[in-house]
Design a protein around this motif. Structure first.
Motif, PDB file in Angstrom:
ATOM      1  N   ASN A  27     -37.344  72.354 -10.275  1.00  0.00           N
ATOM      2  CA  ASN A  27     -36.099  72.627 -11.006  1.00  0.00           C
ATOM      3  C   ASN A  27     -36.365  73.258 -12.350  1.00  0.00           C
ATOM      4  N   SER A  52     -35.846  77.128 -13.335  1.00  0.00           N
ATOM      5  CA  SER A  52     -34.834  77.395 -14.367  1.00  0.00           C
ATOM      6  C   SER A  52     -35.410  78.245 -15.475  1.00  0.00           C
ATOM      7  N   PRO A  57     -23.057  74.337  -9.414  1.00  0.00           N
ATOM      8  CA  PRO A  57     -23.925  75.218 -10.196  1.00  0.00           C
ATOM      9  C   PRO A  57     -24.769  76.094  -9.281  1.00  0.00           C
ATOM     10  N   GLN A  69     -27.951  77.952  -4.807  1.00  0.00           N
ATOM     11  CA  GLN A  69     -27.502  76.726  -5.453  1.00  0.00           C
ATOM     12  C   GLN A  69     -28.490  76.273  -6.509  1.00  0.00           C
ATOM     13  N   ASN A  70     -27.972  75.564  -7.467  1.00  0.00           N
ATOM     14  CA  ASN A  70     -28.773  74.941  -8.530  1.00  0.00           C
ATOM     15  C   ASN A  70     -29.742  75.911  -9.178  1.00  0.00           C
ATOM     16  N   ALA A  71     -31.033  75.806  -8.863  1.00  0.00           N
ATOM     17  CA  ALA A  71     -31.981  76.654  -9.587  1.00  0.00           C
ATOM     18  C   ALA A  71     -32.796  77.533  -8.650  1.00  0.00           C
TER      19      ALA A  71
END
Lengths: 339, 324
Positions: free
Chosen positions: A195, A199, A250, A270-272
């Motif tokens: 993550n 990111s 997110p 999705q997400n990162a």
């Protein structure tokens, strides 16, 4: 307004943390994104400072003083002359390989069996926060200064710090960021560093995907490639917007180059997650997490995406990235001259 | 916007009435006073007279809005300064309403339209393979739950059974707060943080606890991503904190920890949580009894099956009568 041209992802030289204070750090900053921040037990800054003065009146004191000087000298030498061993294989731009014999004959003796005699000493390097290639208020009025301040200064920074915290004990220490993203994704069962590393990479990419006075149309080869893969430029914009709005929660939306199919495509994630994990080459990345647009647009995501496409996206950086991608993917048919 | 539920005599809207109903409501004097003091800027509309339903009528047309947006239990500015009016307004009006509208659009005309919301959440979760409207149904349920967890002038300390269970399972209220904070800060992306009552069950036929104890049913802090809620894991949620960024970004920017600590100190309604806990404990014990009873019935059934019953008595040679 300061605008510097966008950087190639793996070779960024600028964006280095400017808090440098020692010789060691200066030596190592040539490698990308790496800054020496600490050593195992003796911080490098302390090595070059004077220790508490020992009492040299006694015989003991003199011996201790002598040992200290020697150690200091040795350690300074090691700092400057150490080859690329730092416990985990960080590639340093300064290191050179010479034959064992030559090394033994040279004046810089470095004992491979006991690399750091006496106290353990290890140079460690971590990631730092890269700066966006423009002032924080340069993207007004499409992205307010406050958004950029918090997004970069707090969220991006938090990811960098958490990544560094993980790296202190992680087996992935020493990997480049791209490698780490691919490795920690672990084919869909992401490890704990995924993550934060993803990111950090994605946010670096995001800041460089934008520029003040951006948007409008791409030119030349980029436009041709988009037309080839999407039909028309408007079609691409529609697909991009649709993908961005289809994300629940997110995520990110990407224009990326598929290596196997050798064409551009748009995908939401999705997400990162980023197209790196699929082995593809990202070309544009747009952060669709709420923190990227909530202060400016509240819940009006379509306005955010449209403003990004019309006023913020840096086609110059797209061009540079496509140029780099052509080293990995053959996009066109070769022009074989007919005899 | 659907007409707000209005009081028959005073014509004021009724914030305390949870469910929209087509019944005439006559407020008592105290309720009227309450309405008068807390009436918002909502328009007060007079109630329309109920039309008598013809019993021989054919199937009525499907309701275009099977689910309606529940009004907030307090006005938008009631949670100031901890949650600004703007946040509450946007959160309820845009995000919550958006989910309601999307849900209605998807399920209109299908067999799901007649389900209760909780049932719909569980059905659409489909054991991990969610149907397309799961996110909307779940978010509607979650947000309803969230608004009711808060109250103006909230905070304070829990009492009664809730306090006992918190101290038994976490140690103290501070420990609970710490766990909730940890869950909120480690939830990557969007999601929810819950305090749930967990009855120690696996939900499979042979999960017999070899050493049952009172501590089996306990309080737990769980975090869920995006739209998931602990209902799908068969827990009983007691408390929900929305850690989607839209819930706190305008007030706290990126400081999720501050938002959660203010929520626990100043916004939470422990009364509601206690009520939910009692409800949960009752339902859990009732369910346990039902399951025990079913198990016993199954055992009896099995036992009766093993008994061989002859349909007719065995044929024996007739005994000769002695001739005297």
């Amino acid at each position: 307004m300061i605008y510097r041209p966008p950087l190639m992802m793996d070779y960024s030289v600028a964006g280095v943390n400017t808090k440098l204070s020692t010789i060691a750090e200066i030596c190592y900053t040539i490698s990308s994104n790496f800054v020496v921040t600490e050593t195992l037990r003796t911080p490098s800054s302390k090595l070059l400072q004077a220790d508490t003065p020992t009492n040299t009146d006694t015989v003991e004191g003199k011996e201790i003083q002598k040992k200290k000087r020697e150690r200091e000298k040795e350690m300074v030498l090691q700092l400057v002359m150490a080859p690329n061993w730092c416990g985990c294989g960080v590639a340093s731009a300064n290191s050179t390989k010479i034959s064992t014999n030559a090394f033994k004959m040279s004046s810089n003796r470095f004992n491979f069996s006991k690399p750091y005699p006496g106290r353990a000493y290890r140079v460690t390097a971590y990631y730092s926060l890269t700066t966006p290639p423009y002032e924080l208020d340069a993207l007004e009025p499409y992205m307010s200064k406050r958004t950029v301040e918090i997004h970069w200064g707090k969220h991006h920074n938090e990811h960098v710090e958490r990544l560094n915290k993980h790296l202190k004990t992680s087996a992935f220490y020493g990997h480049t960021l791209e490698e780490m993203v691919k490795a920690t994704y672990n084919n869909g069962s992401p490890l704990v560093e995924f993550n934060d590393s993803s990111s950090v990479w994605s946010h670096d990419f995001f800041w460089e995907s934008m520029q003040p006075n951006g948007g409008s149309m791409p030119k030349g080869g980029v436009l041709d490639q988009i037309k080839k893969d999407f039909g028309t430029f408007t079609n691409f914009k529609d697909e991009f917007t649709f993908a961005a709005l289809s994300i629940f929660g997110p995520g990110w939306v990407w224009l990326y180059l598929k290596k196997n199919e050798r064409k551009l495509a748009v995908a939401p994630t999705q997400n990162a997650i980023s197209p790196l994990v699929w082995g593809d080459i990202p070309i544009i990345g747009l952060d669709m997490w709420e923190h990227a647009y909530y202060l400016d647009y509240k819940d009006d995501r379509s306005a955010y995406v449209n403003n990004f496409l019309d006023h913020l996206v840096s086609w110059h950086s797209v061009m540079v990235r496509m140029m780099r991608a052509e080293a990995f993917v053959n996009l066109g048919e070769p022009k074989i001259p007919v005899a | 916007m659907q007409p707000a539920t209005a009081c028959a005599s005073s014509g004021l809207t009724i914030p305390w009435l949870r469910r929209c109903s087509s019944l005439r409501v006559k407020c008592s004097t105290s309720q009227r006073a309450h309405c008068a003091s807390t009436s918002t800027a909502d328009t007060a509309e007079p109630i329309e007279p109920i039309e008598p339903i013809d019993p021989i009528e054919t199937d009525p047309e499907p309701d275009p809005e099977p689910f309606k947006l529940k009004p907030l239990p307090y006005p938008f500015n009631a949670l100031e300064p901890h949650m600004s009016k703007e946040t509450v307004e946007y959160h309820w009006e845009r995000h919550h309403r958006g989910h309601v509208d999307s849900l209605n659009a998807i399920i209109q005309g299908t067999e799901f339209a007649e389900m209760e919301l909780e049932n719909m959440v569980l059905t659409s979760y489909n054991e991990g393979n969610p149907l397309p409207f799961f996110v909307h149904a779940s978010q509607v349920w979650n947000h309803d739950f969230f608004w009711e967890t808060m109250k103006p002038g909230g905070g304070g300390n829990p009492s009664g059974v809730l306090k006992y269970l918190i101290e038994r399972d976490f140690g103290s209220l501070d420990e609970l707060a710490k766990e909730i904070q940890n869950a909120a800060l480690t939830q990557f992306g969007s999601g929810w943080v819950w305090l749930a009552y967990k009855a120690h069950r696996l939900g499979v036929g042979n999960d017999i606890n070899p050493r049952p104890s009172k501590k089996d049913k306990r309080l737990v802090v769980v975090k869920t991503p995006n739209a998931v809620s602990p209902l799908v894991w068969d827990y009983y949620p007691l408390l929900a904190i929305d850690v989607w960024e839209h819930a706190y970004y305008m007030d706290y920017e990126n400081r999720r920890g501050d938002y959660v600590s203010v929520f626990l100190d100043k916004l939470i309604s422990w009364d509601v949580v206690s009520y939910r806990l009692k409800n949960a404990m009752f339902r859990a014990s009732k369910r346990e009894k039902m399951e025990k009873r079913e198990m016993l019935l199954d055992k009896m059934k099995e036992a009766t099956l093993r008994v061989k019953v002859r349909p007719t008595p065995k044929a024996r040679p007739k005994m000769k009568r002695r001739q005297y």
